[in-house]
Write a protein that holds these residues in place. Structure first.
Motif, PDB file in Angstrom:
ATOM      1  N   THR A 169       0.828  -1.200   0.000  1.00  0.00           N
ATOM      2  CA  THR A 169       0.000   0.000   0.000  1.00  0.00           C
ATOM      3  C   THR A 169       0.866   1.255   0.000  1.00  0.00           C
ATOM      4  N   GLY A 170       0.274   2.342  -0.417  1.00  0.00           N
ATOM      5  CA  GLY A 170       0.958   3.631  -0.400  1.00  0.00           C
ATOM      6  C   GLY A 170       2.151   3.658  -1.333  1.00  0.00           C
ATOM      7  N   LYS A 171       3.209   4.317  -0.887  1.00  0.00           N
ATOM      8  CA  LYS A 171       4.422   4.448  -1.700  1.00  0.00           C
ATOM      9  C   LYS A 171       5.512   3.480  -1.258  1.00  0.00           C
ATOM     10  N   LYS A 172       5.097   2.387  -0.597  1.00  0.00           N
ATOM     11  CA  LYS A 172       6.082   1.458  -0.050  1.00  0.00           C
ATOM     12  C   LYS A 172       6.906   0.759  -1.120  1.00  0.00           C
ATOM     13  N   LEU A 173       6.363   0.596  -2.321  1.00  0.00           N
ATOM     14  CA  LEU A 173       7.144  -0.056  -3.373  1.00  0.00           C
ATOM     15  C   LEU A 173       8.433   0.708  -3.654  1.00  0.00           C
ATOM     16  N   ASP A 174       8.386   2.025  -3.560  1.00  0.00           N
ATOM     17  CA  ASP A 174       9.573   2.828  -3.853  1.00  0.00           C
ATOM     18  C   ASP A 174      10.299   3.308  -2.602  1.00  0.00           C
ATOM     19  N   LYS A 175       9.609   3.398  -1.478  1.00  0.00           N
ATOM     20  CA  LYS A 175      10.219   3.961  -0.269  1.00  0.00           C
ATOM     21  C   LYS A 175      10.776   2.902   0.683  1.00  0.00           C
ATOM     22  N   LYS A 176      10.194   1.711   0.710  1.00  0.00           N
ATOM     23  CA  LYS A 176      10.643   0.681   1.648  1.00  0.00           C
ATOM     24  C   LYS A 176      11.952   0.080   1.155  1.00  0.00           C
ATOM     25  N   ARG A 214      10.321  -2.567  -4.730  1.00  0.00           N
ATOM     26  CA  ARG A 214      10.035  -2.802  -6.149  1.00  0.00           C
ATOM     27  C   ARG A 214      11.132  -3.651  -6.791  1.00  0.00           C
ATOM     28  N   THR A 223      15.118  -1.495  -3.083  1.00  0.00           N
ATOM     29  CA  THR A 223      13.766  -1.063  -2.756  1.00  0.00           C
ATOM     30  C   THR A 223      12.846  -2.279  -2.862  1.00  0.00           C
TER      31      THR A 223
END
Length: 147
Positions: free
Chosen positions: A70-77, A95, A93
């Motif tokens: 959820t959210g921008k986790k694909l790019d931020k996590k 992603r 990341t």
């Protein structure tokens, strides 16, 4: 002097073998899926659950490449790995990890939700994650789980 009530030591023994479950991860949110998988690995769904006893089940996860964040986790996590050498910190990341090793994303999420002791490693050995919808555990006749 004898005790009025002797101390009885009981052991919990599971009569039947461990159950096998299969979970389809397509369209499921990673964290919610991982917490449910961890619950089944530890055996918290069983009425005979006891914290220090291994009552867990086997869980096979298919379609790991279709899991959602959820959210921008694909790019931020970020996922980190350190080789032990100077300058050896590797970072990916979510992603990038999903593209390279989609099964590792679910594996790490479940691993971090299990106990960090000897039983946790036992539980983790019973987790089988596959990126596609086929798996080599058909002979165990896993029951489908819906979350």
């Amino acid at each position: 002097m004898a005790r009025p009530f002797p101390i009885q030591r009981t052991s919990i023994v599971r009569e039947a073998g461990k159950k096998w479950f299969v979970v389809d991860a397509s369209g499921k949110v990673l964290g919610r899926l991982a917490s449910q998988i961890a619950k089944y690995l530890m055996g918290k769904n069983e009425p005979t659950f006891f914290p220090g006893v291994d009552n867990g089940n086997y869980v096979v996860v298919i379609n790991a490449d279709k899991v959602l964040l959820t959210g921008k986790k694909l790019d931020k996590k970020m996922y980190y790995h350190y080789s032990g050498y100077p300058g050896g910190l590797k970072q990916l990341t979510a992603r990038q990890l999903l593209e390279k090793h989609p099964e590792r994303l679910i594996y790490l999420a479940v691993k971090r939700m299990l106990p960090k002791a000897a039983l946790g490693t036992k539980y983790l050995k019973r987790l089988k994650v596959y990126a596609s919808d086929s798996h080599p555990h058909e002979a165990q006749k896993p029951q489908p789980l819906e979350f």
